[in-house]
Design a protein around this motif. Structure first.
Motif, mmCIF file in Angstrom:
data_model
loop_
_atom_site.group_PDB
_atom_site.id
_atom_site.type_symbol
_atom_site.label_atom_id
_atom_site.label_comp_id
_atom_site.label_asym_id
_atom_site.label_seq_id
_atom_site.Cartn_x
_atom_site.Cartn_y
_atom_site.Cartn_z
ATOM 1 N N PRO A 85 11.506 45.301 -32.965
ATOM 2 C CA PRO A 85 10.840 44.270 -32.149
ATOM 3 C C PRO A 85 9.483 43.828 -32.689
ATOM 4 O O PRO A 85 8.995 42.768 -32.307
ATOM 5 C CB PRO A 85 10.703 44.929 -30.773
ATOM 6 C CG PRO A 85 10.998 46.365 -30.961
ATOM 7 C CD PRO A 85 11.782 46.532 -32.223
ATOM 8 N N LEU A 86 8.900 44.615 -33.596
ATOM 9 C CA LEU A 86 7.637 44.152 -34.200
ATOM 10 C C LEU A 86 7.836 42.846 -34.963
ATOM 11 O O LEU A 86 6.913 42.041 -35.105
ATOM 12 C CB LEU A 86 7.074 45.228 -35.140
ATOM 13 C CG LEU A 86 6.509 46.464 -34.444
ATOM 14 C CD1 LEU A 86 6.110 47.518 -35.483
ATOM 15 C CD2 LEU A 86 5.309 46.093 -33.575
ATOM 16 N N LEU A 91 6.720 37.001 -35.345
ATOM 17 C CA LEU A 91 7.228 35.627 -35.277
ATOM 18 C C LEU A 91 6.602 34.855 -34.118
ATOM 19 O O LEU A 91 6.263 33.680 -34.252
ATOM 20 C CB LEU A 91 8.751 35.639 -35.100
ATOM 21 C CG LEU A 91 9.592 35.713 -36.371
ATOM 22 C CD1 LEU A 91 11.054 35.853 -35.992
ATOM 23 C CD2 LEU A 91 9.381 34.496 -37.258
ATOM 24 N N ALA A 92 6.458 35.526 -32.976
ATOM 25 C CA ALA A 92 5.863 34.864 -31.812
ATOM 26 C C ALA A 92 4.408 34.486 -32.100
ATOM 27 O O ALA A 92 3.937 33.428 -31.670
ATOM 28 C CB ALA A 92 5.956 35.765 -30.585
ATOM 29 N N LEU A 93 3.709 35.347 -32.833
ATOM 30 C CA LEU A 93 2.329 35.048 -33.213
ATOM 31 C C LEU A 93 2.268 33.783 -34.080
ATOM 32 O O LEU A 93 1.489 32.859 -33.814
ATOM 33 C CB LEU A 93 1.746 36.254 -33.957
ATOM 34 C CG LEU A 93 0.353 36.111 -34.549
ATOM 35 C CD1 LEU A 93 -0.667 35.825 -33.461
ATOM 36 C CD2 LEU A 93 -0.025 37.388 -35.316
ATOM 37 N N LYS A 106 6.786 24.361 -31.589
ATOM 38 C CA LYS A 106 7.426 24.391 -32.905
ATOM 39 C C LYS A 106 8.536 25.430 -32.886
ATOM 40 O O LYS A 106 8.274 26.630 -32.789
ATOM 41 C CB LYS A 106 6.391 24.750 -33.984
ATOM 42 C CG LYS A 106 5.361 23.663 -34.227
ATOM 43 C CD LYS A 106 6.051 22.361 -34.471
ATOM 44 C CE LYS A 106 5.482 21.482 -35.510
ATOM 45 N NZ LYS A 106 6.216 20.196 -35.598
ATOM 46 N N ALA A 107 9.778 24.978 -32.984
ATOM 47 C CA ALA A 107 10.924 25.884 -32.909
ATOM 48 C C ALA A 107 11.118 26.633 -34.229
ATOM 49 O O ALA A 107 10.791 26.134 -35.306
ATOM 50 C CB ALA A 107 12.189 25.107 -32.568
ATOM 51 N N ILE A 108 11.679 27.837 -34.106
ATOM 52 C CA ILE A 108 12.022 28.657 -35.278
ATOM 53 C C ILE A 108 13.518 28.542 -35.523
ATOM 54 O O ILE A 108 14.314 28.609 -34.583
ATOM 55 C CB ILE A 108 11.658 30.135 -35.026
ATOM 56 C CG1 ILE A 108 10.135 30.294 -34.959
ATOM 57 C CG2 ILE A 108 12.248 31.047 -36.108
ATOM 58 C CD1 ILE A 108 9.694 31.650 -34.434
ATOM 59 N N ILE A 171 9.932 36.831 -43.858
ATOM 60 C CA ILE A 171 8.950 37.817 -43.419
ATOM 61 C C ILE A 171 9.685 39.079 -42.992
ATOM 62 O O ILE A 171 10.854 39.034 -42.590
ATOM 63 C CB ILE A 171 8.031 37.325 -42.268
ATOM 64 C CG1 ILE A 171 8.802 37.137 -40.961
ATOM 65 C CG2 ILE A 171 7.254 36.084 -42.656
ATOM 66 C CD1 ILE A 171 7.885 36.974 -39.742
ATOM 67 N N ASP A 172 8.981 40.219 -43.114
ATOM 68 C CA ASP A 172 9.557 41.464 -42.614
ATOM 69 C C ASP A 172 8.454 42.406 -42.184
ATOM 70 O O ASP A 172 7.282 42.186 -42.465
ATOM 71 C CB ASP A 172 10.483 42.101 -43.664
ATOM 72 C CG ASP A 172 9.739 42.606 -44.885
ATOM 73 O OD1 ASP A 172 8.932 43.551 -44.752
ATOM 74 O OD2 ASP A 172 9.966 42.061 -45.990
#
Ligand SMILES: [Zn+2]
Length: 182
Positions: A85-86, A91-93, A106-108, A171-172
């Protein structure tokens, strides 16, 4: 980025909160689907979600499962794995800061989330110990935004693993400090 426009938006948001105090803890942006505890996300297999993955300090287990499904390997029998969940927090940030800076949600769009080891082995140049296989990665776009700009945001927030590609960004949440250009 504290602009005058942003300030005005904050003021009108505060007015809204007076009228509806029951939503004030969640209202960190002017948009119900965008914020530090939620994601507006789709995948290239056609699924989309607007989901709150945590409430305060606790993750929402059933909403994490919905995200795990969206992250599945739809190119290999819909195989699923729990996603760290991190990754959703990171991603939310990025999504929240970019939406606030652009002044619109802005959609992902995820083009690769979880990968089975079997399928990962068939991808040219993929690392054998890919963070995708571990459920800690995604390749994505912020819809309507060029990847180099997304990379700039990811850099500024110290994202652990960051791959620059022409058409998307990786990203990871594996070991920190990994950077590459694909
Ligand atoms: Zn990747």
């Amino acid at each position: 980025m504290q602009t005058k426009r942003h300030f005005l938006k904050t003021v009108s948001m505060a007015t809204m909160l007076l009228a509806a105090p029951e939503i004030c803890t969640a209202q960190d942006t002017p948009w119900s689907d965008i914020g530090f505890d939620r994601l507006l996300v789709a995948n290239t297999d056609g699924d989309s979600l607007a989901v709150r993955f945590r409430n305060g300090q606790r993750y929402d287990a059933s909403n994490l499962q919905r995200l795990n499904w969206l992250w599945r390997d739809w190119r290999d029998a819909d195989a699923q794995s729990p996603i760290d969940p991190l990754l959703f927090v990171d991603l939310a940030l990025i999504q929240t800061r970019m939406s606030l800076d652009f002044g619109q949600p802005k959609a992902i769009l995820i083009n690769s989330g979880f990968r089975t080891a079997r399928r990962n082995a068939t991808i040219p140049n993929a690392a054998r110990n890919s963070q995708h296989v571990a459920g800690r990665a995604c390749d994505f776009n912020i819809v309507g935004v060029s990847p180099p700009l997304v990379v700039g945001y990811a850099e500024s927030y110290g994202i652990h693993g960051l791959g620059r590609y022409a058409d998307f960004t990786h990203i990871d949440v594996g070991p920190s400090g990994r950077r590459w250009t694909g």
